[in-house]
Scaffold this active site. Structure first.
Site, short mmCIF file in Angstrom:
data_model
loop_
_atom_site.label_atom_id
_atom_site.label_comp_id
_atom_site.label_asym_id
_atom_site.label_seq_id
_atom_site.Cartn_x
_atom_site.Cartn_y
_atom_site.Cartn_z
N TRP A 552 82.74 -26.91 -7.63
CA TRP A 552 82.43 -25.74 -8.46
C TRP A 552 82.35 -26.10 -9.93
O TRP A 552 83.34 -26.53 -10.52
CB TRP A 552 83.51 -24.68 -8.24
CG TRP A 552 83.30 -23.36 -8.90
CD1 TRP A 552 82.26 -22.51 -8.74
CD2 TRP A 552 84.20 -22.70 -9.82
NE1 TRP A 552 82.45 -21.36 -9.48
CE2 TRP A 552 83.63 -21.45 -10.15
CE3 TRP A 552 85.43 -23.05 -10.37
CZ2 TRP A 552 84.25 -20.57 -11.03
CZ3 TRP A 552 86.05 -22.16 -11.24
CH2 TRP A 552 85.47 -20.94 -11.56
N ASP A 555 81.68 -20.72 -13.60
CA ASP A 555 80.81 -19.72 -14.22
C ASP A 555 81.63 -18.70 -15.01
O ASP A 555 81.05 -17.81 -15.63
CB ASP A 555 79.99 -19.00 -13.15
CG ASP A 555 80.87 -18.26 -12.15
OD1 ASP A 555 81.47 -18.93 -11.29
OD2 ASP A 555 80.98 -17.02 -12.25
N GLU A 608 75.45 -21.17 -5.05
CA GLU A 608 74.86 -20.34 -6.09
C GLU A 608 74.33 -21.26 -7.17
O GLU A 608 75.00 -22.23 -7.56
CB GLU A 608 75.90 -19.39 -6.70
CG GLU A 608 76.33 -18.28 -5.77
CD GLU A 608 77.36 -17.35 -6.42
OE1 GLU A 608 77.85 -17.68 -7.51
OE2 GLU A 608 77.68 -16.31 -5.83
#
Length: 713
Positions: A552, A555, A608
């Site tokens: 990750w 964000d 994503e």
């Protein structure tokens, strides 16, 4: 000529020896040693360049005061000379400081009138850590050193740590209960109160329950918290109560319920159904739920999970609002709802494949699997059980009796506790010990090198490893059967070229009989503070199994921005015959996953794209709009994947268009099953699903409706 060089070298060495002294000549102690700096100007000027013995490489800092560079000699040494070879950007004022522990410093030399160039400083004292601490720059640039050299006499043991003692206690953040322990609920509640919303906090906790029965408990599991039984089988430890994850802290939204786990317990839920409303990095392993399992938060708000393995759920699993989920080698009483991407392999009771509606993708078996190692009690002795490899697995490892595998005594492990140095960790590995990281945060100033076949590296309570100075946090040699499990690697503020490497470049050994496994190993870049890494995970070894990872680029949180937490690539697979079961990779500046190895397979992928791309130009990839979420290189002839989803949410510039979510060569041996892309609320769009196949998401407008491809080509 050679004779002249030898004469000159002897003369130089004699300069270091006082007349009449019988002491050994001082030696260069700092070259190649772990080094840390306060900052780094850019990727090409790391701290390591100042101790590499090369006058053509340098460390440089950002342009502010103060700044420092620190070298760890590995053990206390007697120091008598420092040589600083400054680049044009030098320090006008600085101190040379000594420390025995890296925390308390004393000044060995100081100046406010340095002229730069090459400075040879005669100092005296003993220290393990030596630091140049600059307080005033001579130019408008940062501090820049070609070389930072420390001379002296090494301490005992040649500058490295002594023998490492194996075994020992599990430290203060491991909480062990038996059925007679008073105040269990109070302790669970105390930790949950601290961890419920501590998304980027520093506490880490693991709860362990000895075999037996526990009544009337509700173990609410927050961030960086693990709960597990200490039996060989889940049914050895029964909780008449619940192990709960909900989302009250986030107003009923479970999409940020990360970094936690439940393992090796049997549950009799109070209401008949246990709630486990999680998103990424929250594994549910070796659990027996004697009832149903609800994967949604109270109120059925958003959720974005998740992963179950080697578990038995007697009743129905209520998927409800879960956008995606992967279940492996388990047994369930039923499953409800599909949302976007629900994938099963080796699951008794799983729904049949019906993608695209309902969105179920089911494989009867898992081609290759090996369950995660786990801590258990054999009488009063702690051991780590290492499950055996299975092929074409279906159902749990434990339902029909004692699971297959082997046990390792805790005395075969270095029990790592906060404050341990990378040098000591590597010394333990060199002694032939395995590693058990207790809950905590570990700063490493050199790479952890796992070089021995069958080594187990197991983390408890989401133990977190942070590379301080741009090093790779961990490397695994091209050897059989290494098991990495249960820890988080958190990128540091100085860019690391990689964070985890499985096998060196060019690795070619055959590990089919005994593969390396990477399980519940998570990567984070940013969120807890600025972090950077060019590529997060590189897999070079053949036959590696990646079984549940979340890689990750943050964000949200601290240290987040298109360049602030720059990370171009998530996972790169160069090895052949690599299998990924439960692959979650999100938000990278370029490719999230790249696959170069032959005969690779992925069962379930969730992605994503980076939310924060500033504009179309920032993600332009030659003639292609955007970088694919999952790319198979054109050189590959055989590859297969099932159950893949990519989502976009370009919230800085919603006009961005992504040509496709997936890219692969068009060859008979390259096959994809059950793919989707989806625009979250119309914030950017995909033109296609894979290559030029699959409908655009543009017609859906702001409706979050996936575009699907059942099979490709």
């Amino acid at each position: 000529m050679a004779g002249a060089v030898v004469t000159a070298l002897v003369a130089t060495l004699l300069l270091f020896v006082p007349t009449g002294s019988a002491e050994a000549a001082p030696v260069l102690l700092s070259q190649g040693k772990p080094v840390t700096a306060s900052s780094q100007e850019h990727y090409g000027t790391p701290a390591t360049a100042a101790v590499d013995g090369e006058n053509g490489t340098r460390w440089s800092s950002t342009a502010s005061d103060p700044q420092w560079i620190r070298v760890d000699l590995g053990a206390t040494a007697s120091i008598n000379q420092i040589v600083l070879r400054w680049e044009n950007a030098y320090a006008k004022a600085y101190r040379i400081e000594f420390s025995g522990d890296g925390a308390t410093w004393s000044t060995a030399y100081s100046t406010t009138t340095s002229a730069g160039g090459t400075e040879t400083l005669n100092v005296s004292g003993t220290a393990r850590y030596v630091r140049m601490y600059g307080t005033a720059r001579a130019t408008g640039y940062g501090y820049s050193l070609w070389e930072f050299q420390v001379y002296g006499t090494a301490g005992a043991g040649g500058g490295g740590p002594g023998p490492v003692t194996p075994g020992g206690d599990l430290g203060p953040n491991v909480h062990v209960f038996d059925p007679s322990t008073p105040g269990i609920q109070a302790k669970l509640d105390e930790v949950f109160k601290k961890q419920e919303s501590a998304q980027f906090g520093t506490d880490r906790h693991a709860f362990f329950f000895k075999p037996g029965t526990y009544n009337n408990l509700n173990a609410q599991i927050g961030f960086y918290t693990s709960i597990a039984g200490l039996g060989l089988r889940p049914d050895d430890t029964t909780i008449n109560g619940d192990v709960t994850v909900d989302a009250g802290w986030f107003n009923g939204n479970a999409t940020q319920n990360f970094w936690r786990s439940a393992e090796n317990l049997a549950l009799n839920p109070v209401s008949g159904t246990n709630r486990w409303a999680v998103s990424q990095a929250a594994s549910f392993r070796r659990m027996h739920v004697k009832g149903g399992l609800n994967l949604a938060p109270n109120g059925y708000g958003w959720a974005s999970g998740g992963y179950i393995a080697d578990s038995k759920v007697d009743g129905q699993i209520g998927n409800y609002s879960q956008q995606q989920w992967y279940t492996r080698d388990s047994a369930i009483g039923g499953w409800s709802n599909s949302v976007w991407n629900q994938t099963f392999s080796g699951v008794e009771g799983a729904p049949a494949t019906s993608f695209p509606e309902p969105r179920y993708t089911t494989l009867d078996t898992t081609p290759i699997s090996r369950e995660k190692p786990f801590l258990y009690l054999d009488g009063n002795e702690y051991k780590v059980f290492v499950p055996a490899k299975r092929t074409n697995a279906r159902g749990t490892t434990w339902a029909n009796g004692t699971p297959q595998g082997s046990s390792l005594s805790l005395n075969q492990f270095y029990v790592v506790k906060p404050g341990a140095t990378a040098a000591t960790i590597n010394a333990a590995l060199a002694q032939g010990l395995h590693l058990l990281f207790t809950p905590g945060i570990y700063h490493v100033d050199q790479t952890i090198n796992v070089n021995r076949a069958n080594t187990v590296v197991l983390g408890l309570g989401l133990a977190t490893i942070i590379p301080d100075n741009g090093v790779t946090a961990m490397r695994v040699a091209d050897v059989d059967g290494v098991k990495l499990a249960g820890f988080l690697i958190d990128a540091g503020p100085v860019n690391s070229p990689t964070l985890l490497e499985v096998g060196p470049q060019g690795a070619s050994a055959d590990h089919a009989a005994n593969p390396t496994t990477v399980q519940d190993v998570y990567i984070r870049i940013g969120g807890a503070g600025p972090g950077k890494a060019t590529t997060s995970i590189v897999v070079n070894s053949d036959d590696t199994i990646i079984d549940h990872t979340w890689v990750w680029r943050a964000d949200h949180g601290d240290g987040v921005g298109w360049e602030t937490n720059r990370a171009d690539y998530g996972v790169r697979v160069n090895g052949d015959d690599v299998l990924a079961t439960g692959l979650f990779v999100e938000h990278f500046n370029k490719y999230d996953v790249e696959w170069y190895g032959e005969r690779g397979r992925t069962i379930f992928y969730q992605n994503e794209k980076a939310y924060d791309a500033p504009n179309q130009a920032a993600i332009q990839n030659g003639d292609t709009k955007g970088y694919a979420a999952y790319r198979v290189d054109d050189s590959v002839t055989t590859h297969e994947a099932w159950g893949l989803g990519s989502y976009c949410n370009y919230n800085v510039d919603p006009t961005i268009r992504q040509d496709h979510g997936f890219k692969a060569p068009v060859k008979p041996g390259v096959k994809f099953h059950s793919l989707l892309v989806v625009s979250l609320g119309g914030m950017g769009h995909y033109n296609h699903v894979i290559n030029n196949t699959g409908a655009s998401t543009v017609p859906a407008g702001t409706s979050t409706v996936p575009s699907t491809v059942v099979s490709y080509p």
